[in-house]
Design an enzyme around this catalytic site. Structure first.
Site, PDB file in Angstrom:
ATOM      1  N   ASP A   1       0.864  -1.180   0.000  1.00  0.00           N
ATOM      2  CA  ASP A   1       0.000   0.000   0.000  1.00  0.00           C
ATOM      3  C   ASP A   1       0.903   1.233   0.000  1.00  0.00           C
ATOM      4  O   ASP A   1       1.864   1.300   0.776  1.00  0.00           O
ATOM      5  CB  ASP A   1      -0.885   0.034   1.243  1.00  0.00           C
ATOM      6  CG  ASP A   1      -1.942  -1.062   1.228  1.00  0.00           C
ATOM      7  OD1 ASP A   1      -2.290  -1.530   0.133  1.00  0.00           O
ATOM      8  OD2 ASP A   1      -2.413  -1.450   2.307  1.00  0.00           O
TER       9      ASP A   1
ATOM     10  N   ASP B   1     -13.909  -7.352  -3.878  1.00  0.00           N
ATOM     11  CA  ASP B   1     -14.070  -7.502  -2.430  1.00  0.00           C
ATOM     12  C   ASP B   1     -15.516  -7.937  -2.198  1.00  0.00           C
ATOM     13  O   ASP B   1     -16.438  -7.261  -2.648  1.00  0.00           O
ATOM     14  CB  ASP B   1     -13.824  -6.174  -1.700  1.00  0.00           C
ATOM     15  CG  ASP B   1     -12.421  -5.633  -1.940  1.00  0.00           C
ATOM     16  OD1 ASP B   1     -11.518  -6.428  -2.222  1.00  0.00           O
ATOM     17  OD2 ASP B   1     -12.254  -4.402  -1.862  1.00  0.00           O
TER      18      ASP B   1
END
Length: 251
Positions: free
Chosen positions: A11, A130
């Site tokens: 990230d 997701d």
């Protein structure tokens, strides 16, 4: 037998690699290029960089970072985060990314998958999904980091993404993400059976055993992980060595 891939995920916020829980309490874990080079040396097959910067300035910084990554890293890497148009994808692919990952934007505008695949080819397009399994056993796709429920069901959306030109699916179970208690292997196995493109497993890895299970019972083509690598619990090389002892074919 096709070798399974191990993919560290980084990230990135304002050019630095960070790690938190659901993007909160972020800790700086190092320079994104240097960390990527380290993972490449350790045997990572690919890397995924996710831009979690909120501002336009952050997006510009990420594009510059992609150019640095491309210059400094000799393994394929995928970039995602904030890609909502063909122009966004083009900017990052032109900067040197090998693939781009799209998630919420693809749900809002499914034709985005077609557009990117038509211009660059399916091998450049990863659709990240997701999803959360409800009490009724139905997997519903979520957006915005799992915070909003869409009207899409997991398996039908994955199939549509493939038909529109996705080259890979990166699936994260929001029920398991961050729990470090393993993956929903039956769900991954069903997805693998229904699709003909590779599936990357994400979210839930707490041990070598968890990763081994999703690559075998879950029939995933690759495993993506972050914390276990970033915080030195195991190296990519050690993980691969353990998987080989279990007779799992890795690169």
């Amino acid at each position: 037998m096709v070798a399974k891939r191990i993919i560290p995920c980084l990230d990135v916020k304002d050019g630095r690699t960070v790690k938190g829980v659901n993007f909160v309490d972020l800790r700086d874990v190092g320079d994104a290029v240097a960390l990527g080079q380290y993972y490449a040396r350790c045997g990572a097959d690919e890397l995924v960089y996710l831009d979690i910067s909120a501002s336009k300035e952050g997006r510009a910084t990420f594009t510059q970072l992609v150019e640095r990554i491309s210059d400094g890293i000799n393994i394929p890497f995928t970039v995602g985060g904030g890609i909502s148009s063909l122009e966004d994808a083009a900017r990052l692919l032109d900067a040197g990314a090998d693939k781009i990952s799209i998630n919420s934007a693809a749900i809002a505008n499914p034709s985005l998958i077609d557009q990117i695949a038509s211009r660059y080819g399916s091998q450049f397009v990863v659709v990240a999904i997701d999803a959360r399994c409800g009490d009724d056993g139905v997997w519903r796709v979520t957006t915005h980091g799992g915070s909003r429920q869409s009207d899409k069901e997991l398996f039908s959306w994955a199939s549509e993404a493939e038909q529109r030109g996705a080259g890979e699916i990166l699936f994260t179970s929001m029920n398991h993400d961050g729990t470090r208690q393993g993956y929903p292997c039956e769900t991954f196995a069903r997805m693998s059976q229904e699709l003909s493109i590779p599936i990357i497993a994400s979210g839930g890895a707490g041990s070598v055993k968890d990763i081994a299970e999703v690559l075998t019972e879950g029939r995933a083509d690759a495993a993506l992980a972050a914390s276990i690598f970033h915080f030195g619990e195991i190296t990519v090389g050690e993980l691969k060595s353990e998987l080989k002892k279990m007779n799992i074919c890795v690169r």
